[in-house]
Motif scaffolding. Structure first.
Motif: not given
Ligand code: PLP
Length: 390
Positions: A116-120
């Motif tokens: 999810a971090r890839l999408r901030g």
């Protein structure tokens, strides 16, 4: 041919086909442009937005057109968490029912992982609310899961597989009391053909819709966003849909969605009663004709078009093939996973043992279904099950 798979997709309503006919030829403009061809498309898009808003009792600015139910569900989950990340809110959990469509469940699973971090988005805890043996949400169990740090609650208005209608007003009241900072999302993709969308949009702040389940076109839907500040974009680009969903607008699709919703709103009670009477005839016919046929959900608890059966001693894929040979189109459950042999997460959540789930079939009736379809289906089911059991 007897088509009893309206929950997978429903044939275009004639009024929808007629309203969409000019788009792509006479009205082909890009609604974002400024010249007269573009302005014509823009007017049609604005008009469609107003008509959708009218049916759901929302403001036109609260309607975000999408590519369908899957995108609307993804936007509800990722968009809510994206807006949350921006706002610096401390909410770190989401709650969804165990029987949500894969578009919600998979989105929730995705925001629970570090990817999810890839999408901030910081990963959140996902809590699953159980259902009873008829597929209805266990409201007491939901209450236990609702805490002050919940950012999003997702409970569908009615289930796609077994048709169970969920107690959305009770859910909304609980969320307001126990998790006041949470946004309530409801996936109304299946329910929209039969239930009051304006009531759903009063209970929930986010409502997912898809046109092709309503006799509208495929590849278009909407997310109703009651509080635009609480949903960020997941598709970035030209800033369409007030920056909430970039991508050149599908004007003809939006018109098709609007007309399908309007037509349904005008005939909802009449069509619902007609379809429910046909569905009851089908269910009664199958129960009398097929020994040991079990209805998965009481008919009065589910959508008017749904009848979900379990037939002991048969494999659903074999039964579907024999029904198809007899001209009857039905389904194993969720349209996207039909053909795959994994057990249904919906039946598992209802506590149906795996060996019983193997013989499960969904019949879903709709606006084109007739009495002769129903009678043909009963006879086809009787002979196909008898052949498989012989
Ligand atoms: N939500 C529910 C409850 C559905 O039944 C479906 C379709 O099967 C979807 C979402 C996905 O909708 P779409 O096919 O428009 O992507």
């Amino acid at each position: 041919m007897t088509y009893l798979d309206h929950a997978a997709t429903s044939p275009l309503r004639p009024a929808v086909a007629e309203a969409m006919a000019p788009f792509g030829s006479a009205v082909f403009g890009n609604a974002s442009g400024s010249h007269q061809v573009a302005r014509r498309a823009r007017r049609a898009l604005d008009d469609a937005r107003e008509r959708v808003a009218q049916v759901v009792g929302a403001d036109p600015g609260e309607v975000v057109f999408t590519s369908g139910g899957t995108e609307s569900d993804n936007l509800a989950v990722f968009g809510t968490l994206a807006a949350l990340a921006e706002s610096g809110s401390p909410c770190r959990a989401i709650v969804c029912s165990a029987v949500e469509h894969a578009a919600v469940l998979a989105s929730c699973q995705a925001v629970a992982t570090s990817s999810a971090r890839l999408r901030g988005i910081e990963p959140v805890e996902v809590r699953s609310a159980p259902v009873d043996a008829g597929g209805a949400l266990d409201v007491g169990a939901l209450e236990e899961l609702l805490t002050d740090d919940v950012a999003l609650v997702s409970v569908m208005l009615a289930n796609n597989e077994v048709g169970t209608i969920q107690p959305l007003p009770a859910v909304a009241a609980l969320v307001a009391r126990r998790a006041p900072r949470a946004v309530l999302h409801t996936d109304a993709v299946q329910a929209a053909a039969y239930l009051d969308l304006a009531a759903a949009a009063r209970d929930a702040q986010l409502v997912s819709l898809s046109a092709h389940k309503l006799g509208g076109p495929k590849g278009v839907g909407a997310l109703i966003v009651r509080d635009p500040a609480r949903v960020g974009p997941i598709l970035h680009g030209g800033g369409h849909e007030r920056d909430r969903r970039s991508g050149t607008s599908n004007v003809g699709g939006a018109v098709g969605l609007a007309v399908a919703l309007e037509e349904i709103a005008a005939v909802r009670d009449e069509e619902g009663s007609r379809v429910a009477a046909l569905r009851d005839r089908l269910a009664g016919g199958i129960i009398s004709a097929v020994p040991g046929a079990v209805l998965s959900v009481d008919l009065h608890r589910c959508l008017p078009g749904h009848a979900h059966f379990r037939f002991g001693g048969v494999e659903r894929e074999e039964l579907l093939v024999l029904l198809d040979e007899r001209g009857v189109c039905a389904s194993g459950g969720a349209a996207c996973s039909s053909g795959a042999l994994e057990p249904s997460h919906v039946l598992a959540a209802m506590g149906v043992p795996p060996d019983e789930a193997r013989g499960a079939i969904r019949f879903s009736l709709g606006h084109t279904t007739t009495e002769s379809d129903v009678d043909a289906a009963v006879e086809a089911v009787r002979s196909a099950v008898a052949e498989l059991r012989a």
